[in-house]
Write a protein that holds these residues in place. Structure first.
Motif, short mmCIF file in Angstrom:
data_model
loop_
_atom_site.label_atom_id
_atom_site.label_comp_id
_atom_site.label_asym_id
_atom_site.label_seq_id
_atom_site.Cartn_x
_atom_site.Cartn_y
_atom_site.Cartn_z
N GLU A 136 37.55 41.09 37.41
CA GLU A 136 38.55 42.16 37.34
C GLU A 136 37.93 43.43 36.77
OE1 GLU A 136 42.94 43.05 35.32
OE2 GLU A 136 41.93 41.13 35.01
N LYS A 137 37.11 43.30 35.74
CA LYS A 137 36.48 44.47 35.14
C LYS A 137 35.47 45.11 36.07
CE LYS A 137 37.10 42.79 30.38
NZ LYS A 137 38.01 43.86 29.94
N LEU A 138 34.75 44.27 36.84
CA LEU A 138 33.73 44.78 37.76
C LEU A 138 34.34 45.31 39.06
CD1 LEU A 138 30.98 42.00 37.43
CD2 LEU A 138 30.90 44.32 36.49
N GLY A 139 35.53 44.80 39.42
CA GLY A 139 36.13 45.15 40.70
C GLY A 139 35.49 44.42 41.87
N ARG A 140 34.81 43.33 41.57
CA ARG A 140 34.12 42.54 42.60
C ARG A 140 33.77 41.18 42.02
NH1 ARG A 140 28.98 42.36 40.83
NH2 ARG A 140 28.21 44.16 39.62
N GLU A 141 33.29 40.29 42.89
CA GLU A 141 32.86 38.99 42.43
C GLU A 141 31.51 39.12 41.71
OE1 GLU A 141 33.48 34.91 41.92
OE2 GLU A 141 34.80 36.45 42.77
N PRO A 142 31.35 38.55 40.51
CA PRO A 142 30.06 38.65 39.80
C PRO A 142 28.94 37.95 40.58
CG PRO A 142 31.82 37.94 38.32
CD PRO A 142 32.37 37.87 39.72
N GLY A 143 27.74 38.53 40.47
CA GLY A 143 26.56 37.90 41.06
C GLY A 143 26.06 36.75 40.20
N GLN A 144 25.05 36.04 40.71
CA GLN A 144 24.55 34.86 40.00
C GLN A 144 23.96 35.22 38.64
OE1 GLN A 144 24.89 31.60 40.83
NE2 GLN A 144 26.22 32.45 42.41
N GLU A 145 23.21 36.32 38.56
CA GLU A 145 22.64 36.73 37.29
C GLU A 145 23.72 37.11 36.29
OE1 GLU A 145 19.39 39.95 35.51
OE2 GLU A 145 19.45 39.52 37.66
N GLU A 146 24.76 37.79 36.78
CA GLU A 146 25.87 38.17 35.91
C GLU A 146 26.62 36.93 35.41
OE1 GLU A 146 27.06 42.52 37.76
OE2 GLU A 146 27.59 40.69 38.86
N LYS A 147 26.78 35.94 36.27
CA LYS A 147 27.43 34.70 35.86
C LYS A 147 26.60 33.97 34.80
CE LYS A 147 29.78 33.76 40.28
NZ LYS A 147 29.84 32.84 41.45
N ALA A 148 25.28 33.97 34.98
CA ALA A 148 24.41 33.31 34.01
C ALA A 148 24.47 34.01 32.65
CB ALA A 148 22.97 33.28 34.52
N PRO A 162 36.85 33.50 31.79
CA PRO A 162 35.90 34.60 31.68
C PRO A 162 35.42 35.14 33.02
CG PRO A 162 35.42 32.96 30.03
CD PRO A 162 36.50 32.38 30.90
N LEU A 163 35.20 34.26 34.00
CA LEU A 163 34.76 34.72 35.32
C LEU A 163 35.83 35.60 35.97
CD1 LEU A 163 32.88 31.81 37.15
CD2 LEU A 163 32.03 34.11 36.66
N ALA A 164 37.09 35.18 35.85
CA ALA A 164 38.17 35.97 36.42
C ALA A 164 38.27 37.32 35.75
CB ALA A 164 39.49 35.19 36.30
N ARG A 165 38.14 37.36 34.41
CA ARG A 165 38.21 38.64 33.69
C ARG A 165 37.04 39.53 34.04
NH1 ARG A 165 40.40 35.14 29.64
NH2 ARG A 165 38.38 34.80 28.67
N LEU A 166 35.84 38.94 34.18
CA LEU A 166 34.67 39.75 34.53
C LEU A 166 34.82 40.32 35.93
CD1 LEU A 166 31.88 40.82 33.80
CD2 LEU A 166 30.89 38.68 34.67
N ARG A 215 28.42 43.95 25.85
CA ARG A 215 29.79 44.10 25.37
C ARG A 215 30.79 43.72 26.45
NH1 ARG A 215 27.47 49.11 22.98
NH2 ARG A 215 27.14 48.67 20.76
N LEU A 216 30.46 44.04 27.70
CA LEU A 216 31.32 43.65 28.81
C LEU A 216 31.42 42.13 28.90
CD1 LEU A 216 32.90 44.24 31.44
CD2 LEU A 216 30.69 44.35 32.61
N TYR A 217 30.27 41.44 28.82
CA TYR A 217 30.28 39.98 28.88
C TYR A 217 31.03 39.39 27.69
CZ TYR A 217 26.55 40.63 32.34
OH TYR A 217 25.82 41.01 33.43
#
Length: 289
Positions: free
Chosen positions: A263-275, A257-261, A242-244
């Motif tokens: 912001e929601k995570l409070g950090r830069e997404p990892g490679q698996e999260e980006k995938a 979407p990367l910028a929004r993710l 749901r977050l993605y």
């Protein structure tokens, strides 16, 4: 590969990545047992029946197919010859009739890959499991198809059959044992693999997740995961999707979407999260086609 007992009535087998052998399931009552899927060929199916007999379980009378993909249905004829009746959704039954018209040689499979009727992922699994001709592949036809929900009383345990489309396969079937709070979901949590790029669509995925959570089970099986998910793990997985989905919005490129993710995570997404996020963005792209 082993058969494990999870609860009083429910059993599961180890999946094997090489050759794409999925996990199979059993729900055993007092008088009869229901199998979940029939495996990727007669050897896989007969192994399950032998294990059930070795454990002293009641006879396997039915096998419910979670969807039509080859690794879940190719043991069907062997089970039917052993007296097991195959049950599936109406859409699965139609697809089985299509598969029964195909030739199952490496050459014929390669030709279907070129024509877009089969995908390289499945071709690879078949080549690993069946390197030599002739291939022991003979798609079954269903003994019974269902359109709505159905219940099979195994005496002491119940198998609730719930047709539910997913991105992975529109003909999907959940098998729920309410007494043990166990759900067998096949590969339904996986993305659509037959329309490249692999993807999830918001509308189909979110509805699927709501139904899964609504069953309030303690255990959920995905056919290619090493062991079941707990109810808490399933809820965490649903929350991630749901977050993605929220981060992807309706975008068809990754930058927003990367910028929004992030912001929601409070950090830069990892490679698996980006995938994972990208598969949701691809879903938007596929819906626009």
């Amino acid at each position: 590969m082993e058969l494990h007992q999870l609860t009083q009535h429910c059993y599961w087998s180890d999946p094997v990545a090489y050759g794409d052998r999925p996990s199979l399931g059993l729900i055993a009552g007092v008088d009869a047992t229901l199998a979940v899927d029939t495996g990727n060929g007669p050897g896989h199916a007969l192994w399950l029946l032998r294990e059930a007999e070795r454990l002293g379980l009641p006879p396997v009378r039915w096998a419910a197919l979670t969807h039509w993909h080859w690794d879940h249905i190719m043991g069907g004829r062997a089970m039917q010859e052993a007296g097991v009746s195959l049950i599936c959704t109406r859409r699965t039954g139609r697809q089985l009739r299509v598969l029964s018209q195909y030739q199952w040689t490496h050459e014929a499979i390669a030709r279907r890959v070129e024509e877009g009727l089969e995908i390289p992922f499945c071709q690879k699994g078949i080549r690993e499991e069946y390197p030599n001709e002739p291939l022991a592949l003979d798609p079954p036809l269903a003994d019974m198809t269902i359109q709505g929900q159905a219940v099979i009383d195994l005496e002491g345990a119940t198998a609730c059959l719930i047709p539910l489309a997913s991105d992975h396969s529109p003909d999907g079937l959940l098998i729920h044992c309410p007494e043990d709070k166990v759900v067998f979901s096949g590969d339904s949590l996986s993305p659509n693999m037959y329309s490249a790029p692999w993807h999830y669509t918001r509308r189909k995925l979110l509805y699927f997740l709501s139904v899964m959570e609504g069953l309030k089970a303690d255990w959920y099986f995905h056919s290619h995961m090493q062991g079941p998910l707990t109810g808490e793990q399933l809820r965490e997985l649903c929350d991630r999707h749901r977050l993605y989905s929220r981060a992807a919005g309706e975008d068809v490129t990754l930058e927003g979407p990367l910028a929004r993710l992030a912001e929601k995570l409070g950090r830069e997404p990892g490679q698996e999260e980006k995938a994972d996020l990208l598969r949701h963005v691809y879903g938007n792209l596929m819906e626009d086609r």
